[in-house]
Design an enzyme around this catalytic site. Structure first.
Site, short mmCIF file in Angstrom:
data_model
loop_
_atom_site.label_atom_id
_atom_site.label_comp_id
_atom_site.label_asym_id
_atom_site.label_seq_id
_atom_site.Cartn_x
_atom_site.Cartn_y
_atom_site.Cartn_z
CG ASP A 1 -2.28 6.95 6.14
OD1 ASP A 1 -2.16 5.77 5.78
OD2 ASP A 1 -3.35 7.58 6.08
C1 BGC Z 1 -5.18 4.97 4.80
C2 BGC Z 1 -5.02 4.40 6.19
C3 BGC Z 1 -4.78 2.91 6.10
C4 BGC Z 1 -3.56 2.66 5.25
C5 BGC Z 1 -3.18 1.20 5.13
C6 BGC Z 1 -4.05 4.56 3.88
O1 BGC Z 1 -4.29 4.93 2.57
O2 BGC Z 1 -5.25 6.38 4.88
O3 BGC Z 1 -6.16 4.68 6.95
O4 BGC Z 1 -4.62 2.38 7.38
O5 BGC Z 1 -3.83 3.16 3.94
O6 BGC Z 1 -4.08 0.49 4.38
#
Ligand code: BGC
Length: 718
Positions: A269
């Site tokens: 993530d």
């Molecule tokens: C979030 C994810 C997301 C990613 C990309 C992160 O901050 O936790 O759920 O897919 O950003 O945007």
């Protein structure tokens, strides 16, 4: 036009030790490609930068130093970048182009928690498919969805993005959404794992749950996504009992790959690999990268550690080349499965927004919580309606968090929906009264005066869209700003009030439940919010949503969920030393599975068709549902099971089946539930999944408090 992508197992399960001859043709092509790659190109495949218009990222694509990009959108921009990768890079490897298509790309559907209230996997599959179709026309080939985290704490803002508190409902919807998305693009089940278990509901906070709770509560929706063929998983920001999920070999290698046989890839993530330093398990970013990669996190989102810092470690033999190659193989395999090596662009023409589907989804997501004296649907004797509240005319917040490319200009407000629907001759008045979050009370007097002029008030209160979703925990999930003052002032007029609640989580509605005659939980419904709400308020649609999450009476009851354990001293009235509060009941304000209709449903004749079951049998339970009212309506018939005695303690009830039942007035239907005995097991003290012989209870009805009961016995193990 290509036919929709099917994630069929074209490559088989990869075994690192398999000889070339034993590999499928696709695996052989991957092996040959890996053999030609430099170390920089290999680590490049594991790198996922976020699109930055100010940087020369085409250069990364040209040099093979990115496996894909996130947040690069639009058919032209994605095509240009893809063209650079496939035409100008040495090995012509196509890119993954990822975006958070959570509940819509341009057309915005209800937030996932809202949609979970429909208890309708067909609907969840259809909206995911529609969103993926739009995204694909926009050049996207990968979404970071579905979010399948079980959440039992309304303080946590990301409860909005998932399917609520229950692993069974969550699993059914996870699989449906994977199928829907993967008709056109690759899906990602996230956030692996237990992100929703954050202590005190505080975002990114510590999670410390037992392996049994992991396996029984948090992991099943991921398993369901894997079984449905999901292409990728995303590791979570949180730690679990001391080991962060982005460097957790047990989670990623042991459970996901070894036990479940997953052969897609795991992406971190955002900067979660870099954050291993802040977690305090890595002294440097390089070490963070080493730990994540060796734990099985294949792709580094945003942090750029793999590509920048790992080459030296690999050359020094501190990370085996086989580990790198295996991660590269998983990324390339995903690209083959997506068909990118045959057609890197996978272009599809744009489609018109599916407003009919968006409206259906919004209607089905609405939960009627209270309706004293049948105040709803709005009677034909009502000749003037005041639509009051800061969210009444709003076209931004109904989009909800993670609204993709959704636009306020596409949103129908509650006021707009009501104005279009009211019968001619009915006057519609409006006043905001307050802002959504500020404490300014100066508009309340005008709102009260407006309500006093009308026969009925529709009071639209709730949260701003930015108050749920990521980094949006709330210690006190109530109506923010001066909205409670507004609510009290409007109720004090003595006029009939219908409260329409917009929120990304269960709010604490205890005051409202006591003082407002009708309450409609609408969550964030997306583009068609106003139309769908008007459909329900005027009775064109009979509400059928049921809560996918428990509504507490007070923050002090959190976490609260229906599948609780008995304890050694179950609450007993009048007995002091039992498990209860001195200052409020244990029961929630509204239980899981609950929701009213404009008609009533009666359940009778619960039959357990086979009362002595062997481990390989399927339990068959039927129950007859009758629409006892005068309107057609849809109920969600629910089946719960209790294992009376286990070698470890069991929840008092667990959802094991549900069906939407549509019935005309007076009509009856017998609903049959089939539950394989194999699904009635537990993780025993040796942490083995077993079905134990013994007696069970079943309950069927229209919520988790259903009291129509039966019994059966499992007489032998599978
Ligand atoms: C979030 C994810 C997301 C990613 C990309 C992160 O901050 O936790 O759920 O897919 O950003 O945007």
């Amino acid at each position: 036009m290509r036919t929709p992508l099917l994630f069929i197992a074209v490559v088989g399960v990869f075994c690192p030790s398999a000889t070339l001859a034993a590999q499928t043709p696709v695996e052989q092509r991957i092996t040959a490609l890996i053999a030609r790659m430099t170390l920089a190109e290999k680590l490049g495949q594991l790198n996922l930068p976020t699109y930055d218009p100010s940087a020369n990222q085409a250069d990364l694509a040209r040099r093979g130093l990115a496996g894909g990009f996130l947040n690069l959108v639009g058919p032209d921009a994605t095509r240009d970048m893809q063209k650079t990768a496939v035409e100008q890079s040495r090995l012509h490897i196509p890119l993954l182009l990822g975006l958070d298509v959570i509940h819509g790309y341009r057309t915005t559907f209800p937030i996932p928690l809202a949609e979970a209230s429909a208890w309708d996997p067909g609907l969840a599959e259809a909206t995911a498919k529609s969103a993926a179709r739009e995204a694909r026309a926009g050049g996207i080939n990968w979404t970071f969805a579905p979010m399948v985290d079980i959440a039992r704490d309304p303080r946590w803002g990301r409860i909005a993005e998932g399917s609520g508190e229950d692993p069974y409902l969550g699993s059914v919807l996870a699989a449906a959404r994977v199928r829907g998305f993967q008709t056109y693009i690759m899906a990602t089940a996230k956030h692996f794992a237990a992100y929703g278990g954050a202590e005190a509901g505080r975002e990114y906070n510590t999670v410390d749950v037992s392996e049994r709770t992991m396996r029984e509560v948090y992991l099943p929706p991921f398993k369901a996504a894997v079984d449905a063929g999901v292409g990728s998983l995303m590791s979570a920001f949180n730690e679990i009992a001391g080991v962060p999920s982005s460097a957790n070999p047990w989670l990623t290698n042991t459970v996901l790959r070894h036990e479940w046989g997953f052969n897609g890839f795991v992406v971190s993530d955002y900067t979660s690999i870099a954050e291993l330093k802040a977690h305090g398990i890595a002294a440097s970013l390089t070490d963070a990268g080493r730990q994540a990669l060796t734990a099985g996190v294949d792709m580094d989102m945003v942090a750029s550690i793999y590509v920048d810092s790992l080459p030296a470690l690999v050359r020094a033999g501190k990370i085996p080349m086989t580990v790198v190659d295996e991660a590269v193989r998983r990324i390339l395999r995903a690209k083959f499965r997506l068909g990118l090596f045959d057609d890197p662009y996978r272009a599809m023409p744009p489609v018109d927004p599916d407003t009919a589907l968006a409206r259906r989804a919004a209607r089905e997501s609405i939960v009627l919580l209270k309706n004293d004296s049948s105040l709803l649907p709005i009677a034909s004797t009502v000749k003037s309606i005041a639509v009051i509240g800061p969210l009444a005319a709003d076209t931004v917040d109904p989009l909800g968090p993670w609204a993709g490319l959704g636009r306020p200009g596409d949103v129908v407000s509650v006021l707009g929906g009501i104005k279009q629907r009211v019968p001619s001759g009915v006057m519609v008045l409006t006043a905001a009264g307050t802002g959504v979050t500020d404490g300014d009370t100066t508009g309340i007097a005008n709102a009260v005066a407006t309500a006093q002029q009308a026969d009925l008030t529709v009071l639209v209160l709730g949260e701003a869209d930015s108050m749920s979703g990521e980094a949006s925990s709330r210690a006190w999930p109530n109506f923010p700003g001066a909205q409670e003052r507004l609510e009290q002032a409007i109720v004090a007029t003595g006029k009939p009030v219908v409260l329409v609640v917009m929120s990304g989580r269960p709010l604490i509605l205890s005051w409202s439940a006591e003082h407002v005659p009708a309450i409609v939980q609408t969550w964030f419904l997306g583009d068609q919010a106003g139309h769908a709400i008007a459909d329900v308020l005027f009775g064109d649609v009979n509400p059928s949503g049921r809560l996918p999450v428990t509504f507490p009476r007070s923050v002090g009851q959190i976490p609260i969920y229906y599948a609780e354990k008995s304890t050694g001293r179950p609450a007993a009235p009048g007995q002091h030393y039992t498990s209860k509060y001195l200052d409020m009941p244990n029961s929630p304000l509204y239980p899981f599975g609950y929701g009213l209709s404009y008609t009533t449903f009666a359940y009778r004749d619960l039959k357990v068709h086979n009362t002595a079951l062997h481990g390989t049998d399927t339990l068959v339970v039927s129950v007859t549902v009758t629409n006892a009212g005068t309107r057609a309506g849809t109920d969600v018939a629910q089946l719960y099971v209790r294992d009376d005695v286990g070698s470890v303690t069991r929840p008092l009830r667990q959802l094991k089946g549900f069906q939407r039942v549509e019935l005309g007035p007076g009509a009856s239907q017998t609903v049959e539930f089939r539950v394989p005995v194999q699904q009635l097991g537990l993780w025993n003290q040796a942490m083995k999944y077993v079905v134990e012989p013994g007696t069970f209870h079943v309950y069927a009805g229209s919520s988790s408090t259903a009291d129509l009961a039966g019994t059966f016995e499992v007489v032998s193990r599978p």
